[in-house]
Design a protein around this motif. Sequence first.
Motif, PDB file in Angstrom:
ATOM      1  N   THR A  69     -11.130  11.719  75.998  1.00  0.00           N
ATOM      2  CA  THR A  69     -10.734  12.611  77.073  1.00  0.00           C
ATOM      3  C   THR A  69      -9.281  12.666  77.684  1.00  0.00           C
ATOM      4  O   THR A  69      -8.715  13.654  77.718  1.00  0.00           O
ATOM      5  CB  THR A  69     -11.483  12.036  78.392  1.00  0.00           C
ATOM      6  N   SER A  70      -8.849  11.537  77.521  1.00  0.00           N
ATOM      7  CA  SER A  70      -7.303  11.262  77.782  1.00  0.00           C
ATOM      8  C   SER A  70      -6.317  12.019  77.171  1.00  0.00           C
ATOM      9  O   SER A  70      -5.473  12.627  77.584  1.00  0.00           O
ATOM     10  CB  SER A  70      -7.064   9.844  78.127  1.00  0.00           C
ATOM     11  N   MET A  71      -6.846  11.858  75.830  1.00  0.00           N
ATOM     12  CA  MET A  71      -6.078  12.467  74.836  1.00  0.00           C
ATOM     13  C   MET A  71      -5.945  13.782  75.107  1.00  0.00           C
ATOM     14  O   MET A  71      -5.214  14.551  74.594  1.00  0.00           O
ATOM     15  CB  MET A  71      -6.406  12.026  73.302  1.00  0.00           C
ATOM     16  N   GLY A  72      -7.284  14.405  75.625  1.00  0.00           N
ATOM     17  CA  GLY A  72      -7.088  16.086  75.522  1.00  0.00           C
ATOM     18  C   GLY A  72      -6.196  16.512  76.604  1.00  0.00           C
ATOM     19  O   GLY A  72      -5.535  17.471  76.263  1.00  0.00           O
ATOM     20  N   ILE A  73      -6.093  15.849  77.683  1.00  0.00           N
ATOM     21  CA  ILE A  73      -5.195  16.301  78.723  1.00  0.00           C
ATOM     22  C   ILE A  73      -3.973  15.945  78.210  1.00  0.00           C
ATOM     23  O   ILE A  73      -2.801  17.015  78.407  1.00  0.00           O
ATOM     24  CB  ILE A  73      -5.327  15.836  80.145  1.00  0.00           C
ATOM     25  N   PHE A  74      -3.685  15.068  77.454  1.00  0.00           N
ATOM     26  CA  PHE A  74      -2.238  14.571  77.097  1.00  0.00           C
ATOM     27  C   PHE A  74      -1.795  15.825  76.085  1.00  0.00           C
ATOM     28  O   PHE A  74      -0.575  16.311  76.042  1.00  0.00           O
ATOM     29  CB  PHE A  74      -2.246  13.452  76.239  1.00  0.00           C
ATOM     30  N   ILE A  75      -2.615  16.405  74.996  1.00  0.00           N
ATOM     31  CA  ILE A  75      -2.425  17.150  73.971  1.00  0.00           C
ATOM     32  C   ILE A  75      -2.104  18.715  75.024  1.00  0.00           C
ATOM     33  O   ILE A  75      -1.091  19.456  74.499  1.00  0.00           O
ATOM     34  CB  ILE A  75      -3.515  17.686  73.122  1.00  0.00           C
ATOM     35  N   ALA A  76      -2.871  18.974  76.132  1.00  0.00           N
ATOM     36  CA  ALA A  76      -2.719  20.161  76.672  1.00  0.00           C
ATOM     37  C   ALA A  76      -1.562  20.164  77.352  1.00  0.00           C
ATOM     38  O   ALA A  76      -0.777  21.259  77.737  1.00  0.00           O
ATOM     39  CB  ALA A  76      -3.961  20.265  77.783  1.00  0.00           C
ATOM     40  N   SER A  77      -0.948  19.016  77.733  1.00  0.00           N
ATOM     41  CA  SER A  77       0.315  19.059  78.480  1.00  0.00           C
ATOM     42  C   SER A  77       1.659  18.945  77.729  1.00  0.00           C
ATOM     43  O   SER A  77       2.438  19.303  78.008  1.00  0.00           O
ATOM     44  CB  SER A  77       0.458  17.497  79.360  1.00  0.00           C
ATOM     45  N   ILE A  78       1.425  18.793  76.219  1.00  0.00           N
ATOM     46  CA  ILE A  78       2.807  18.866  75.602  1.00  0.00           C
ATOM     47  C   ILE A  78       2.829  20.363  74.552  1.00  0.00           C
ATOM     48  O   ILE A  78       3.709  20.467  73.685  1.00  0.00           O
ATOM     49  CB  ILE A  78       2.784  17.654  74.449  1.00  0.00           C
ATOM     50  N   VAL A  79       1.480  21.004  74.513  1.00  0.00           N
ATOM     51  CA  VAL A  79       1.533  22.448  73.768  1.00  0.00           C
ATOM     52  C   VAL A  79       1.354  23.564  74.829  1.00  0.00           C
ATOM     53  O   VAL A  79       1.091  23.458  75.749  1.00  0.00           O
ATOM     54  CB  VAL A  79       0.388  22.406  72.664  1.00  0.00           C
ATOM     55  N   ARG A  80       1.674  24.554  74.240  1.00  0.00           N
ATOM     56  CA  ARG A  80       1.617  25.894  75.132  1.00  0.00           C
ATOM     57  C   ARG A  80       0.456  26.606  74.720  1.00  0.00           C
ATOM     58  O   ARG A  80      -0.144  27.510  75.557  1.00  0.00           O
ATOM     59  CB  ARG A  80       2.992  26.881  75.162  1.00  0.00           C
TER      60      ARG A  80
END
Lengths: 408, 320
Positions: free
Chosen positions: A309-320
């Motif tokens: 779950t945490s990695m999900g928001i992390f990925i969303a924060s670094i890609v467009r």
Amino acid sequence: MMKLCAVFLKELKIFFKDRGAIVQFFIVPILVITIANFAMGRLYGGVGRINLLVVDKDESELSRRLIAEIKDMKVLTVEDNYEKDGVKHLMTEEYARNLINKQKRSVAVIIPTGFGKKVRTGRKAEIKAIENPLEEMSVAISRGVMEVIVNRLSANSIAVNLAVEELSETKIRVTRDYLIEKAMTKSRELWKDPPVTIENESLSCLVGNKMDPMKQNVPGFAIMFALFSLAWGSMSLITEREQGTFERILCAPISKAQILGGKLITTFVIACFQLLVFFTFGHFVFGMDPGNSIAGLVLISIAVALTATSMGIFIASIVRTPAQAGGLTSLIIIGMSALGGSWWPSEFMPEYIRVLGHCVTINAWAMDGYKDLLWYGRSMIDILPEVGVLVGFAIFVFSIGVWRFSFE
Amino acid sequence: MKDDNIVEVRSLIKRYGDVTAVNSITFDIRKGEIFGFLGPNGAGKTSTISTISCRRKPTAGTVVVNGFDVRKNAKQIREFVGIVPQCLALYPSITVVDNLSFFGSVYGLSGGVLKKRIDETLEIVGLSDRANVIVESLSGGMKRRLNLACGLLHNPQLILLDEPTVGVDLQSRNRIFENIRRLNEEYGMTVLYTTHYMEEAENLCQRVAIIDKGEIAALDSPKNLISEMGDGFIEISVSNASEKDLEDLNNLPHVNKSFLLGGKLKVQAGKTHKALLGVLFFLNEKGISLESLQIKEPSLEDVFLKLTGKILRDSCVQEN
């Protein structure tokens, strides 16, 4: 709380309306686990019996005894005859070669004519083995077994001939054949209770439940496919940003924390549900032993779901864009699964890869935890270090993700 | 704040980095009116709406909505403001009702109240028979109407419509107009309507602000704005006129201003019939060949042209 639940329920509806996601999250993993279990069963201690072709050209009492000893070995199934047109025939060298050529069998043993006589008289006797070099594991096991039996025969032969030589020089009036027969009979009796044996001791701290391939495949692929929920989570965040629904929701009296919370809880619940389904499947369909600590299994699974779950928001924060998210998550999931021992036991990998796996993947830590519970029958307390690493990692990437995530 | 105003904007500036989207605009929206924001894409319409809806904070200036300052009272403002974004901000994979249910819930509606509001809203936008249909299977016009419905669930006093008819067919556009008029007349909702279609602003809005490059160029009722244009335009298709000819043309009696746009000479005149003869003599004298001639009633399009020197549709195309 009501608004957070509204986001959560909406996300669940979107997820369960997506048939592709259901297939990817539940059906594909179950198929993969099943196939892996059948296909790679031999790798995890579940080596089945190997068929060994035996051609007895000698047909002596000794060659028959040799075949009987091979048959006693539990890892080999001896095939010393074959059926053709409803008629049974003794195995021939030509037939055996043909089977190996066609890759239907891996190893054949040829006992040559005169073998028994040579052994009895102390002359050099050879057993010939025909092997398929590509079937390394079957060949190695067959060789090992045959060496044990041949060594035994050699020792027997040496002992008998030595005894006969010694007795021949004494004044005892018996024939040489009589002496050989007597010595052979005695040696046969002695072999039943050999004077030198090996006592095997398994370290009690490592004795857990019986090992089976499911104990590698279920947690391994469960972690990998639970990580796909990170892809779904990140994709869901990016899609909302792209399609403008965030813009609309943010104009409503709802906080960003409620929006993100609702979405992240959904990802977490889906990942937990996946793990539950996979372990339940492994247990009830393939009889996988869940180990001695269900609480431990629940704890490490929650830690895995939290990390995904945490990695999900992390990925969303670094890609467009969703395309960027798709590419990056595939790379991360496949890379971490390969390095972290999700596809095969990390014990098969070189030491530096294992170290690297623990440095850059969550799979390695999660697998350590699952192995402790499933392989070695350890308790929940024993997996707290692994759980600690996973939760710590989850908190770290979650903090960065929330800090960097943009709703615009 | 005046009692009859629902929105008061004073010297609003909105910047994104070095880009100034809104440059010190001032205007009021009266309770119960349909207020139009007419301007090309990138004129600052959406930025203004974002500020009024408390989605973005102003860089400078004040925005007061129903007595609440957007900087201090965003939570209260959000309760009675509804927004319909330009894009289709919907969840395509779930049903119409599921979408409405979710957007109603984020405004705090639940249970019987939510269900009642969903039914009412579906009736308003004419989608009652599509309640359980998956959104992605709706037509473009229906999606637009659902987009509108999602902004109405909490019965807002002020509804902000950001280009709600972009990309819809004429029939759906008329249906949306009907919905907006009904919301305004029957439910007393105040409407802020942004568009770059002058016909929409002219037909729908009681007052219109013409906005370009972040500044309000004019604000009045469509009728008053048009009346300032005199009684019309002389539109002449020519083949060889130049910018220099315009200066001479502007000096002719009764001619207010002339423009040369894509081979067409547009001459704005206080009295077109009096200006016409002079214009024709001028063209003849200059040897400019005339291909066709029309005398047109003025419209908001012409107001925009007069104020900004460009055609509204052209500037939309350019900025798109």
